[in-house]
Design a protein around this motif. Structure first.
Motif, PDB file in Angstrom:
ATOM      1  N   THR A 213      -0.774  -5.334  -1.724  1.00  0.00           N
ATOM      2  CA  THR A 213      -2.003  -5.235  -2.498  1.00  0.00           C
ATOM      3  C   THR A 213      -2.138  -6.497  -3.365  1.00  0.00           C
ATOM      4  O   THR A 213      -1.384  -7.453  -3.206  1.00  0.00           O
ATOM      5  N   PHE A 214      -3.086  -6.505  -4.285  1.00  0.00           N
ATOM      6  CA  PHE A 214      -3.321  -7.684  -5.127  1.00  0.00           C
ATOM      7  C   PHE A 214      -3.725  -7.229  -6.516  1.00  0.00           C
ATOM      8  O   PHE A 214      -4.120  -6.076  -6.738  1.00  0.00           O
ATOM      9  N   ASN A 215      -3.623  -8.153  -7.470  1.00  0.00           N
ATOM     10  CA  ASN A 215      -4.066  -7.910  -8.840  1.00  0.00           C
ATOM     11  C   ASN A 215      -5.506  -8.390  -8.969  1.00  0.00           C
ATOM     12  O   ASN A 215      -5.801  -9.544  -8.679  1.00  0.00           O
ATOM     13  N   ALA A 216      -6.376  -7.487  -9.395  1.00  0.00           N
ATOM     14  CA  ALA A 216      -7.807  -7.796  -9.433  1.00  0.00           C
ATOM     15  C   ALA A 216      -8.253  -8.426 -10.750  1.00  0.00           C
ATOM     16  O   ALA A 216      -9.439  -8.703 -10.916  1.00  0.00           O
ATOM     17  N   GLY A 217      -7.324  -8.667 -11.687  1.00  0.00           N
ATOM     18  CA  GLY A 217      -7.709  -9.224 -12.981  1.00  0.00           C
ATOM     19  C   GLY A 217      -8.177 -10.655 -12.920  1.00  0.00           C
ATOM     20  O   GLY A 217      -8.899 -11.120 -13.802  1.00  0.00           O
ATOM     21  N   VAL A 218      -7.767 -11.394 -11.882  1.00  0.00           N
ATOM     22  CA  VAL A 218      -8.251 -12.749 -11.620  1.00  0.00           C
ATOM     23  C   VAL A 218      -8.573 -12.808 -10.133  1.00  0.00           C
ATOM     24  O   VAL A 218      -7.711 -12.509  -9.305  1.00  0.00           O
ATOM     25  N   ALA A 219      -9.782 -13.177  -9.799  1.00  0.00           N
ATOM     26  CA  ALA A 219     -10.179 -13.167  -8.387  1.00  0.00           C
ATOM     27  C   ALA A 219     -11.356 -14.099  -8.170  1.00  0.00           C
ATOM     28  O   ALA A 219     -12.116 -14.413  -9.102  1.00  0.00           O
ATOM     29  N   LEU A 220     -11.496 -14.538  -6.941  1.00  0.00           N
ATOM     30  CA  LEU A 220     -12.624 -15.371  -6.538  1.00  0.00           C
ATOM     31  C   LEU A 220     -13.469 -14.543  -5.578  1.00  0.00           C
ATOM     32  O   LEU A 220     -13.002 -14.153  -4.507  1.00  0.00           O
ATOM     33  N   TYR A 221     -14.686 -14.243  -5.978  1.00  0.00           N
ATOM     34  CA  TYR A 221     -15.565 -13.379  -5.198  1.00  0.00           C
ATOM     35  C   TYR A 221     -16.618 -14.192  -4.453  1.00  0.00           C
ATOM     36  O   TYR A 221     -17.191 -15.144  -5.007  1.00  0.00           O
ATOM     37  N   HIS A 222     -16.877 -13.799  -3.215  1.00  0.00           N
ATOM     38  CA  HIS A 222     -18.033 -14.324  -2.499  1.00  0.00           C
ATOM     39  C   HIS A 222     -19.141 -13.294  -2.661  1.00  0.00           C
ATOM     40  O   HIS A 222     -19.219 -12.296  -1.940  1.00  0.00           O
ATOM     41  N   VAL A 223     -20.019 -13.528  -3.649  1.00  0.00           N
ATOM     42  CA  VAL A 223     -21.028 -12.538  -4.021  1.00  0.00           C
ATOM     43  C   VAL A 223     -22.021 -12.314  -2.886  1.00  0.00           C
ATOM     44  O   VAL A 223     -22.501 -11.193  -2.671  1.00  0.00           O
ATOM     45  N   ALA A 224     -22.326 -13.376  -2.128  1.00  0.00           N
ATOM     46  CA  ALA A 224     -23.245 -13.213  -1.004  1.00  0.00           C
ATOM     47  C   ALA A 224     -22.667 -12.283   0.055  1.00  0.00           C
ATOM     48  O   ALA A 224     -23.378 -11.460   0.643  1.00  0.00           O
ATOM     49  N   ALA A 225     -21.356 -12.385   0.309  1.00  0.00           N
ATOM     50  CA  ALA A 225     -20.717 -11.489   1.271  1.00  0.00           C
ATOM     51  C   ALA A 225     -20.678 -10.067   0.733  1.00  0.00           C
ATOM     52  O   ALA A 225     -20.830  -9.100   1.496  1.00  0.00           O
ATOM     53  N   MET A 226     -20.485  -9.914  -0.581  1.00  0.00           N
ATOM     54  CA  MET A 226     -20.524  -8.582  -1.178  1.00  0.00           C
ATOM     55  C   MET A 226     -21.887  -7.939  -0.965  1.00  0.00           C
ATOM     56  O   MET A 226     -21.985  -6.745  -0.656  1.00  0.00           O
ATOM     57  N   GLU A 227     -22.935  -8.734  -1.109  1.00  0.00           N
ATOM     58  CA  GLU A 227     -24.280  -8.208  -0.905  1.00  0.00           C
ATOM     59  C   GLU A 227     -24.509  -7.860   0.561  1.00  0.00           C
ATOM     60  O   GLU A 227     -25.061  -6.807   0.884  1.00  0.00           O
TER      61      GLU A 227
ATOM     62  N   TYR B  90      -6.916  16.559  -5.592  1.00  0.00           N
ATOM     63  CA  TYR B  90      -5.803  15.835  -6.203  1.00  0.00           C
ATOM     64  C   TYR B  90      -6.098  14.350  -6.393  1.00  0.00           C
ATOM     65  O   TYR B  90      -5.254  13.619  -6.906  1.00  0.00           O
ATOM     66  N   GLY B  91      -7.269  13.912  -5.982  1.00  0.00           N
ATOM     67  CA  GLY B  91      -7.611  12.507  -6.074  1.00  0.00           C
ATOM     68  C   GLY B  91      -6.999  11.700  -4.945  1.00  0.00           C
ATOM     69  O   GLY B  91      -6.066  12.145  -4.267  1.00  0.00           O
ATOM     70  N   LEU B  92      -7.532  10.504  -4.724  1.00  0.00           N
ATOM     71  CA  LEU B  92      -7.034   9.631  -3.667  1.00  0.00           C
ATOM     72  C   LEU B  92      -6.013   8.632  -4.183  1.00  0.00           C
ATOM     73  O   LEU B  92      -5.286   8.019  -3.396  1.00  0.00           O
ATOM     74  N   TRP B  93      -5.961   8.429  -5.500  1.00  0.00           N
ATOM     75  CA  TRP B  93      -5.030   7.490  -6.110  1.00  0.00           C
ATOM     76  C   TRP B  93      -4.876   7.850  -7.579  1.00  0.00           C
ATOM     77  O   TRP B  93      -5.566   8.747  -8.093  1.00  0.00           O
ATOM     78  N   ARG B  94      -3.990   7.149  -8.267  1.00  0.00           N
ATOM     79  CA  ARG B  94      -3.689   7.487  -9.656  1.00  0.00           C
ATOM     80  C   ARG B  94      -4.571   6.765 -10.653  1.00  0.00           C
ATOM     81  O   ARG B  94      -4.930   7.310 -11.682  1.00  0.00           O
TER      82      ARG B  94
ATOM     83  N   TYR C  44       0.836  -1.199   0.000  1.00  0.00           N
ATOM     84  CA  TYR C  44       0.000   0.000   0.000  1.00  0.00           C
ATOM     85  C   TYR C  44       0.874   1.253   0.000  1.00  0.00           C
ATOM     86  O   TYR C  44       0.561   2.237  -0.683  1.00  0.00           O
ATOM     87  N   ALA C  45       1.977   1.232   0.760  1.00  0.00           N
ATOM     88  CA  ALA C  45       2.844   2.404   0.842  1.00  0.00           C
ATOM     89  C   ALA C  45       3.438   2.755  -0.517  1.00  0.00           C
ATOM     90  O   ALA C  45       3.622   3.931  -0.845  1.00  0.00           O
ATOM     91  N   ARG C  46       3.728   1.748  -1.326  1.00  0.00           N
ATOM     92  CA  ARG C  46       4.321   1.991  -2.637  1.00  0.00           C
ATOM     93  C   ARG C  46       3.281   2.470  -3.639  1.00  0.00           C
ATOM     94  O   ARG C  46       3.589   3.269  -4.527  1.00  0.00           O
ATOM     95  N   GLN C  47       2.049   2.013  -3.493  1.00  0.00           N
ATOM     96  CA  GLN C  47       1.025   2.326  -4.489  1.00  0.00           C
ATOM     97  C   GLN C  47       0.207   3.563  -4.124  1.00  0.00           C
ATOM     98  O   GLN C  47      -0.295   4.259  -5.011  1.00  0.00           O
ATOM     99  N   TYR C  48       0.064   3.847  -2.826  1.00  0.00           N
ATOM    100  CA  TYR C  48      -0.768   4.966  -2.395  1.00  0.00           C
ATOM    101  C   TYR C  48       0.094   5.924  -1.571  1.00  0.00           C
ATOM    102  O   TYR C  48       0.491   5.627  -0.452  1.00  0.00           O
ATOM    103  N   HIS C  49       0.381   7.085  -2.145  1.00  0.00           N
ATOM    104  CA  HIS C  49       1.334   8.019  -1.546  1.00  0.00           C
ATOM    105  C   HIS C  49       0.644   9.172  -0.815  1.00  0.00           C
ATOM    106  O   HIS C  49       1.319   9.937  -0.130  1.00  0.00           O
TER     107      HIS C  49
END
Length: 401
Positions: free
Chosen positions: A264-278, A298-302, A237-242
């Motif tokens: 952090t993680f790469n979100a291009g491949v992921a396993l979601y628990h849709v019920a928990a998201m809801e 200035y935004g929160l991220w790039r 997080y420290a490297r990606q969010y300044h």
């Protein structure tokens, strides 16, 4: 209705109902209206039993009151059937759901991703493929996939439209960022509880992937007490969010601090628990973060949608083995044969997509592409300028049964 375990769904392009423009607008209208207010403290997160509560008791609280640095072990709530919590009516049975979000530019890659996932699965009849596309491209998607021999009954396939008007006005990326980061379809993953109203868990992959591992076997072995599984990145997080405002906003929102050295993680491949998201109303949380990012000078991220996941899933995601997102094939041309053979999911991050003329590692992708002859209705042109021109008609004498 739902098919019996092991059965196949017909190919369909879904419209109307819960995914209509009016329904999607209703989901976000209250949130967008609230974004201009400094007060946004209505109850958010259902949590499991904490100190002073009886086991199994559930309450809604405004935010978790945890000391800085405390890891929120009780964030993840998996609604049990019959519990009355959001998501409790979702049940996958023996089915395994795969989700792909793409527009017409990546339809050729989509065919390879779906066909390779089925080829790598010991019981491909368990797989249900949900393809989320911009509204208006449903027929084009179905026709293109049929051209590549991806259709019923061989594949259980659903085409789901996404109304990008729900997020279009909230998207903000820096001017020098990649243009594809501005695509509103990148944000469709935050609407999975609405787009897939009966799905409990789903394996999500970008369309520029090739699946070499058995997704059903993976889904059978991972635990059920998670919101998200993904492959960690080298970046912290420290490297990606300044920007200090990002950490301050997170702590104000949730009552505890991000540990900057967490990965952090790469979100291009992921396993979601849709019920928990809801249950956690992740749609509202994502829209809230988008609004704060858009309004900040200035935004929160790039970048685009991935930071939203890093915020919404912090402390409640688990690591997948690195083989499940072997990325970089779109720019790294020096990967070894062993690396490519052992990757469970090969991911063409970068510009050298396998379905473009100058793409990398095309020999891996082409056997799953549906080329050169497809569907018995013509010959697919790998280098067509648009999906609509991909299927070149041939006379009946040349058709393949």
């Amino acid at each position: 209705g739902r098919p019996a375990p092991g059965g196949a769904l017909p190919t369909m392009a879904r419209g109307g109902g819960r995914s209509s423009p009016g329904a999607m607008a209703a989901i976000v209208s209250a949130t967008i209206a609230a974004l201009g207010s400094a007060q946004f403290d209505e109850p958010l997160l259902p949590v499991t039993a904490t100190e002073g509560m009886a086991p199994g008791d559930v309450q809604l609280i405004t935010r978790l009151r945890l000391s800085p640095g405390t890891r929120p072990a009780n964030w993840t709530v998996i609604p049990a059937p019959g519990s009355g919590l959001p998501g409790a009516d979702r049940s996958d049975g023996d089915l395994v759901h795969l989700v792909f979000c793409t527009d017409a530019r990546h339809f050729p890659g989509l065919a390879g991703a779906i066909r390779s996932a089925a080829a790598a699965c010991a019981r491909p009849q368990r797989l249900v493929h949900h393809v989320i596309v911009p509204r208006g491209e449903e027929a084009l998607a179905a026709n293109f996939l049929a051209c590549r021999n991806v259709s019923a009954p061989a594949y259980a396939l659903e085409i789901v439209p996404f109304d990008d008007a729900a997020v279009q006005d909230l998207i903000r990326v820096e001017r020098n960022s990649r243009q594809d980061l501005t695509a509103s379809l990148n944000y469709a993953r935050f609407f999975l509880p609405t787009l897939l109203p009966r799905v409990r868990r789903a394996f999500y992959a970008d369309a520029d992937t090739l699946v070499q591992g058995d997704v059903a076997a993976l889904m059978d072995t991972v635990g059920d007490d998670f919101y998200l599984y993904a492959v960690p990145k080298d970046q912290t997080y420290a490297r990606q969010y300044h920007r200090p405002v990002t950490y301050r906003t997170f702590k104000e929102r949730y009552g505890f601090a991000i540990e900057p050295q967490d990965h952090t993680f790469n979100a291009g491949v992921a396993l979601y628990h849709v019920a928990a998201m809801e249950a956690h109303n992740i749609t509202r949380e994502a829209l809230w973060w988008m609004g704060r990012h858009k309004r900040n000078m200035y935004g929160l991220w790039r970048y685009g949608s991935q930071p939203l996941l890093h915020m919404a899933a912090y402390g409640r995601w688990r690591a997948l083995p690195a083989a499940w997102n072997h990325h970089g094939l779109g720019y790294n041309q020096s990967m070894t044969a062993e690396e490519l053979a052992t990757g469970k999911v090969l991911h063409w991050t970068g510009t050298g997509k396998p379905f473009v003329r100058t793409g990398n590692y095309k020999y891996l992708w082409e056997p799953h592409s549906g080329l050169p002859v497809c569907g018995g209705r013509g010959r697919c042109d790998l280098n067509a300028s648009s999906p609509a021109k991909a299927c070149v008609p041939e006379p009946p004498s040349a058709w393949v049964a």
